[in-house]
Structures are given as C-alpha cells and as structure tokens.
Design a protein around this motif. Structure first.
Motif, short mmCIF file in Angstrom:
data_model
loop_
_atom_site.label_atom_id
_atom_site.label_comp_id
_atom_site.label_asym_id
_atom_site.label_seq_id
_atom_site.Cartn_x
_atom_site.Cartn_y
_atom_site.Cartn_z
N ARG A 118 -15.01 16.89 16.11
CA ARG A 118 -14.35 16.64 14.83
C ARG A 118 -13.85 17.96 14.21
NH1 ARG A 118 -14.82 11.94 11.72
NH2 ARG A 118 -16.57 11.16 12.94
N GLN A 122 -9.95 19.04 13.63
CA GLN A 122 -9.56 19.37 12.26
C GLN A 122 -8.89 20.75 12.21
OE1 GLN A 122 -12.88 18.92 9.70
NE2 GLN A 122 -11.62 18.13 8.01
N LYS A 139 4.32 14.93 12.28
CA LYS A 139 3.26 14.04 11.78
C LYS A 139 2.12 13.95 12.80
CE LYS A 139 1.79 10.74 8.94
NZ LYS A 139 2.44 9.61 8.35
N GLN A 142 0.10 17.04 12.75
CA GLN A 142 -0.72 17.09 11.53
C GLN A 142 -1.93 16.15 11.63
OE1 GLN A 142 0.49 15.30 7.74
NE2 GLN A 142 0.70 17.39 6.96
N LEU A 143 -1.77 15.06 12.37
CA LEU A 143 -2.87 14.09 12.44
C LEU A 143 -3.96 14.50 13.43
CD1 LEU A 143 -0.88 10.72 12.30
CD2 LEU A 143 -2.51 11.52 10.61
N ILE A 144 -3.56 14.97 14.62
CA ILE A 144 -4.60 15.22 15.63
C ILE A 144 -4.49 16.60 16.29
CG2 ILE A 144 -4.95 12.77 16.17
CD1 ILE A 144 -3.34 13.19 18.75
N TYR A 149 -1.94 15.88 20.79
CA TYR A 149 -0.68 15.18 20.48
C TYR A 149 0.31 15.37 21.63
CZ TYR A 149 4.04 14.51 18.88
OH TYR A 149 5.35 14.13 18.83
N ILE A 173 4.34 6.27 12.49
CA ILE A 173 2.87 6.28 12.62
C ILE A 173 2.23 6.67 11.29
CG2 ILE A 173 2.47 6.64 15.10
CD1 ILE A 173 2.43 9.67 14.54
N SER A 174 1.15 5.99 10.95
CA SER A 174 0.45 6.41 9.74
C SER A 174 -0.87 7.05 10.13
CB SER A 174 0.21 5.22 8.81
OG SER A 174 -0.44 4.20 9.52
N ARG A 175 -1.40 6.64 11.30
CA ARG A 175 -2.62 7.26 11.80
C ARG A 175 -2.60 7.22 13.32
NH1 ARG A 175 -6.16 3.11 13.11
NH2 ARG A 175 -7.93 4.52 13.16
N LEU A 176 -3.35 8.12 13.93
CA LEU A 176 -3.53 8.09 15.38
C LEU A 176 -5.04 8.02 15.61
CD1 LEU A 176 -1.01 10.88 16.51
CD2 LEU A 176 -0.81 8.45 16.96
N PRO A 177 -5.48 6.97 16.25
CA PRO A 177 -6.93 6.80 16.37
C PRO A 177 -7.57 7.87 17.27
CG PRO A 177 -5.79 5.12 17.63
CD PRO A 177 -4.74 5.91 16.92
#
Ligand code: FDA
Length: 389
Positions: A118, A122, A139, A142-144, A149, A173-177
């Motif tokens: 994690r 981050q 995006k 920024q997410l992962i 990515y 995309i709003s989130r990437l799991p």
C-alpha cells in the motif's frame, strides 16, 4: 393469437417482462426478435467439432448480490460453482488480475506485506498527486502509479478503445481496483456461477409459458408482419428493448458504441491456455484477450483432443455492427437526453434493456430493472388501468 402485450427483443430484459406478464397476470404476450435465436447477447451454442458451449456474443459470467434476482433466476436454472478468475500476459509473464498482492509481488520481484505494498503504490501514485488529470493516462498514473498502470492498464485500455489513453477522457475511469491481499476472485458479488445446462436452456425455460409466443427473424421495423411498429404502436402496449435511436429513426443522431470482433478457432489440443480468460496487456499483441470456453465448465465431460478459443478485437462500431458497449461521449449524452424526451412522449411504449436505455447493464441488472418495470408500470397498468408510461 391477439396479443395483450408486444415485446421487442428476447434478451434477458424482454424475457423477464414476458415471463412475469404471462405467469403473474395471465397476459398473452408476443415477443419478437430480429435474430434467429432467443436470449439476446447471452445466447450460447454448441461448437460442432468439439461439443463445447460457446457464448456467441462474448463471455457471459453470471454474478449478483441482489437477493430478488438470485431467487428469480433460480426458478429457471441451477448454477454451477464456477468462480471467475482472470490472468494477464505482460512481457512474457503471466500475472494474476485484477491487480492484487500476487501481481504486485511478482511484478516488483518482492515479498511485500499488504502494508508495504500500500505504501509503495501510494508513493508511486504521488507522482501526480494534487493535480487534476485531464486524460485517462494521467488519471491512471494518479490512481495506481506509473509502473503498474503502464504494465496492466495503459495498453489494454488503448486496445479496447483503439485510442491512446492520452487522448481518452479521464472520466472513463473513476477507480482502478488494487487488492492488498491474495484474493483474485474477479467479482465481489455474493452469488456467482454459470447455468448448469447452459444459457440457452435457461433462456428457453423463461419463454416456456403457453401464453408466450416468440417470433424469431422478425424485425419490429419491417412492415411485412402483423407486429411491426406501424401496426401495433398506439394499439397494443409495447416494451421495446432495441436501440433507442433506431426507434426514432436517428432524428437526434446516432448514439456511438464499441463492438468486438471474435476470431474463433478450433485447435488440435485438449487445453490451450489452462484457464477461461487470458488478457494480453501489451501493445504488440493486437487482440485484448483469449477466451477458452471449455474452462467455464470443468465439471462437463468435454472431449480432450480438441478445444475452441476466441480472440477478441475491440473497435468502434459502425452502422450494421453489433453494438456492445456505449461510448458515452458528451455528445452521446446530449443526444440521449433528446431521445429520453421522445421516449417519454411515446405513450403506450416502454423503453428498457441495454439498447433501449443506452446503458451497459450486466445480466443481473437487466433482469432486476425488468422486474422493477413490471412491478411499477406493467402490473399497475393491467390491474388498475394506470397509464402505460
Ligand atoms: P440484449 O441485447 O441481450 O437483447 C436485445 C434483443 O433485442 C436482441 O436479441 C436483439 O436482436 C433484439 N432487437 C433489437 N432490435 C430489434 C428489432 N428492431 N426488432 C426485433 N428485435 C430487436 N453481463 C454479465 O452479467 N456478465 C458478463 O460476463 C457479461 N458479458 C458481456 C460481454 C459482452 C461482450 C457484452 C456486450 C455484454 C456482456 N454482458 C454481461 C451484458 C449482457 O449481455 C446484458 O446484460 C444483456 O444482454 C442485457 O439484456 P437485454 O435484454 O437488455 O439486451
């Protein structure tokens, strides 16, 4: 027979309405479909050389957390205990997807704990922290973070859209799991499985009621038959599950869709890839994934000399192509608002399903929304005479 209700489209939406109207209200229902088979995109058939069940319009995995839908679908079929898992190839190695601790540890050649992983992600995502990404590429970073990515999302998404993610809107995309454990179940739903005797047996069972008359190879817009738009609208209530823009003769323009080309091949080998879905995450392979349908039913006694595979190529749909996924640009949304107004004014016709609402719906969502339409609009109309709108 003279119909009380005409349904255009024999996919899960149309058949759920038909089944409920016939069994709950005793209505005479005519279901028309322009294809030669029932079931819409969930239809499956047996591949002749191998005897393997093939999902004709792409892999269909049933999953839901909706108790009512689960109870409803179990009236027509039992389900196997199949649990969907997906793997992906990147630079000659196979990884577990969606991104989880196994993926992360294999990718970074590490043995990170959930907390370590994690913190690492981050830190990597921090590259664009605090910025407002204007495209999918930024995006995703920024997410992962950039490394994961670029390995698992960038080229796969680029192939799906035939567009460089730098030119795709961030809003796709709003989130990437990312899972910080070793759980690689693809779906998070409470119930999951495949229909024991196949999709077509399930679908045919839904249409079995003697009050349901299914007419195949029958297009609503072809005036040569007795249930055409011309002959029924305004006279018999209609539930329409075809494309909404087609219904209104494209007056507000065409809504845009993505489609998939399937390249099917029978191979002289018992098992080609050892699993049902293998994604190809890199740009040098033109297809997005390979499906090997025999693995959907490990409990079946399929022959072991041959197998069937389907390569999937994704692209923008043109007129005449099968519409699969709404593209949903700002322009599409504007057109859709116009079509919604037109649909609301079309008394005696209800629009539903994925094509009628221009919305991606999983099967359980299509069935759930049909059950709601039946409860909220169709039953009140036929029992209490409320307007059919
Ligand atoms: P659907 O498209 O199934 O049915 C509409 C019917 O209307 C069609 O049979 C069509 O021929 C007919 N029709 C249209 N115009 C007509 C006309 N003018 N006259 C007569 N008939 C007409 N879901 C899920 O839960 N798990 C999964 O794994 C997948 N996988 C998946 C893969 C791919 C590639 C796609 C595109 C979709 C999925 N889905 C899915 C979604 C699933 O396919 C979807 O939920 C159902 O098809 C929705 O059922 P509908 O009845 O709304 O539409």
């Amino acid at each position: 027979m003279t119909a009380d209700l005409v349904i255009v489209g024999s996919g899960f939406f149309g058949l759920t309405i038909a089944e409920q109207a016939a069994s709950e209200l005793g209505l005479k229902v005519v279901v028309i479909d322009r294809r030669h088979h029932v079931g819409g995109n969930a239809y499956s058939e047996t591949e002749e050389q191998t005897g393997i069940e093939v999902h004709r319009y792409g892999a269909h995995l049933f999953h839901t957390s909706n108790e009512r839908v689960w109870e409803y679908v179990n009236r027509f079929t039992t389900f196997t205990n199949y649990v969907h898992k997906v793997y992906g190839v990147h630079k000659g190695e196979v990884y577990s997807l969606p991104i989880n601790l196994a993926t992360i540890n294999q990718f970074f050649r590490a043995n990170l704990t959930p907390g370590d992983a994690r913190a690492l992600i981050q830190e990597q995502a921090g590259e664009l922290a605090g910025t407002d990404p204007q495209n999918l590429n930024d995006k995703g970073i920024q997410l992962i973070g950039r490394p994961l990515y670029e390995a698992f999302i960038k080229h796969y998404t680029g192939k799906q859209w035939q567009t460089d993610p730098k030119d795709l809107p961030a809003g796709i995309i709003s989130r990437l799991p990312v899972r910080y454990n070793y759980d690689n179940r693809y779906f998070n739903d409470k119930y999951e499985g495949l229909p024991t005797n196949g999709y077509t047996a399930w679908i045919e069972k839904m249409a079995e009621h003697p009050n349901i008359d299914v007419r195949l190879n029958t297009d609503f817009f072809d005036e040569s038959h007795e249930y055409s738009r011309e002959k029924v609208v305004g006279k018999i209530p209609v539930v329409y599950t075809g494309p909404v823009d087609r219904y209104f003769d494209f007056v507000a323009g065409d809504l845009s869709w993505r489609t998939i080309d399937f390249e099917q091949e029978v191979l002289e080998v018992g098992d080609f890839q050892g699993t049902s879905v293998l994604n190809y995450n890199d740009v040098d392979v033109p297809y997005t994934r390979i499906i090997e349908p025999r693995h959907f039913h490990p409990e079946r006694d399929y022959q072991t000399e041959k197998t069937v595979i389907m390569r999937e190529f994704s692209r923008f749909a043109e007129k005449g192509d099968e519409p699969y996924y709404p593209v949903n640009t700002a322009d599409d949304r504007e057109k859709l608002l116009k079509y919604r107004d037109l649909a609301a004014a079309e008394k005696s016709v209800l629009f539903g399903g994925r094509l009628g609402t221009y919305k991606y719906l999983d099967m359980h969502m299509a069935i759930g929304s049909a059950l709601s339409m039946f409860d909220n609009k169709i039953r009140p109309h036929f029992e209490s005479g409320t307007a059919f709108e």
